[in-house]
Design an enzyme around this catalytic site. Sequence first.
Site, PDB file in Angstrom:
ATOM      1  N   LYS A 197       0.806  -1.196   0.058  1.00  0.00           N
ATOM      2  CA  LYS A 197      -0.048   0.004   0.013  1.00  0.00           C
ATOM      3  C   LYS A 197       0.845   1.177   0.008  1.00  0.00           C
ATOM      4  O   LYS A 197       2.095   0.950   0.043  1.00  0.00           O
ATOM      5  CB  LYS A 197      -0.617  -0.222   1.019  1.00  0.00           C
ATOM      6  CG  LYS A 197      -1.743  -1.421   1.172  1.00  0.00           C
ATOM      7  CD  LYS A 197      -2.981  -1.405   0.159  1.00  0.00           C
ATOM      8  CE  LYS A 197      -3.380  -2.745  -0.032  1.00  0.00           C
ATOM      9  NZ  LYS A 197      -4.182  -3.171   0.946  1.00  0.00           N
TER      10      LYS A 197
HETATM   11  C1  LIG Z   1      -5.387  -4.334   1.536  1.00  0.00           C
HETATM   12  C2  LIG Z   1      -6.848  -4.370   1.567  1.00  0.00           C
HETATM   13  C3  LIG Z   1      -7.705  -4.665   2.852  1.00  0.00           C
HETATM   14  C4  LIG Z   1      -7.068  -5.268   3.944  1.00  0.00           C
HETATM   15  O1  LIG Z   1      -5.866  -4.893   4.246  1.00  0.00           O
HETATM   16  P1  LIG Z   1      -4.875  -5.662   5.157  1.00  0.00           P
HETATM   17  O2  LIG Z   1      -3.996  -4.690   5.900  1.00  0.00           O
HETATM   18  O3  LIG Z   1      -4.319  -6.653   4.243  1.00  0.00           O
HETATM   19  O4  LIG Z   1      -5.751  -6.595   6.352  1.00  0.00           O
HETATM   20  C5  LIG Z   1      -9.068  -4.364   2.617  1.00  0.00           C
HETATM   21  N1  LIG Z   1      -9.455  -3.649   1.761  1.00  0.00           N
HETATM   22  C6  LIG Z   1      -8.789  -3.556   0.393  1.00  0.00           C
HETATM   23  C7  LIG Z   1      -9.545  -3.019  -0.662  1.00  0.00           C
HETATM   24  C8  LIG Z   1      -7.359  -3.907   0.399  1.00  0.00           C
HETATM   25  O5  LIG Z   1      -6.745  -3.452  -0.681  1.00  0.00           O
END
Ligand SMILES: *Cc1c(COP(=O)(O)O)cnc(C)c1O
Length: 403
Positions: A197
């Site tokens: 991210k």
């Molecule tokens: C990455 C992500 C999540 C979950 O995040 P984690 O940190 O992996 O638990 C939820 N929704 C979306 C759209 C994501 O890309």
Amino acid sequence: MDNHQKFLPYGRQSIDEADLASVTAALQADYLTTGPTVGRFEAAFAAAVGARYAVASNSGTAALHLACLALGLAPGDTVIVPSVTFLATANAARFCGAEVVFADVDPDSGRLTAEHFAAALTRAGDRKVKAVLPVHLNGHCADMLAIASLAERHGIRVVEDACHALGGAQRAGNDSAAPVGACAHSDLACFSLHPVKTMTTGEGGVTTTNDERQYQAMQMFRSHGMTRDPATFRHRELAFAPDGQANPWYYEMHALGWNYRITDFACALGESQLKKLPGFVARRRELAALYDRLLAPLAPRLKTVPAQSGDDPTLHLYAVLIDFPAIGKSRAQFMAELRGLGIGTMVHYLPVHQQPYYRDRYGRVDLPGADSYYARQLSIPLYPDMTQDDVARVVEALRRCLG
Ligand SMILES: *Cc1c(COP(=O)(O)O)cnc(C)c1O
């Protein structure tokens, strides 16, 4: 240096000396779990996105679950979730016992629109729809003005899954924009700090809100449903000594909570990453603009996803759409050829309504927009440490593989 041998993944973190120093200092301090860095990071994050409150947790999934808990989602409630998203958006509602109605999405952007939201509401019939969870897919914002106004008319709460969209701005009025996370048109916004991210704490998440009660509820749910605040104690005779002082060991559990706490050293990484967020944002925007320009001549065989007017997104993923049958290659073959050229790609996502768990639960649902987006989608490399030459190399590889 053989640049052509370097493998480019679809996404990756950017870690520098400042991050190492920040984490090292936290590891040498007194608290490894919840110490002073957690609150400092939350305050800095809230300020960065223009929200009153931020609650940090140990994943984006936890951030979404805390948001659903803050809204009091419970068995008997229904939520609307666009089908093109990561599993966690729908699962967060299921953790609370709520049921999910999957909404279709725009086939060319993967985004929830007010029209698809309205269609899902119709499908929900007379069930009690308590919340909608728009997803800012790839970093492009869902149409929050239209979605929020429809939600308001039906008394539906809005939780933004902003896991892709940190650092972006969304249209908030006729001539104004608000940072994603300011909750200009939502109750809560949720972020993931997973390494792919826009910034990272390893595993981690943040939920933002402007509502003090939701903020307090999320703090409680993050740590077992416990409170150590004497003002809230209910067992007065157990909580307080005869002189009126709260007993020093005492805490109470007021609800069923979880352990979603994030560590102090993860927040130390978060603090140093947050300082670099403006740079990450600028770099992602530069690289995305370069892709936009270099990929334009590959249309119509390859299409990109334009931003919604009035938004100024920061992309987490750079998605391209390819009609694979039309180029005579399966997507798996296309990905393998790119991999052979050192280019990593990924598909985001199998529509969640197609997942066996949800199909078993809700039966078959026909969401042609989601299926069409899925059939054509491919995420190509995008991360701050990429160079302009890397982008050109990806585009050249795409051109070759398109044939
Ligand atoms: C990455 C992500 C999540 C979950 O995040 P984690 O940190 O992996 O638990 C939820 N929704 C979306 C759209 C994501 O890309």
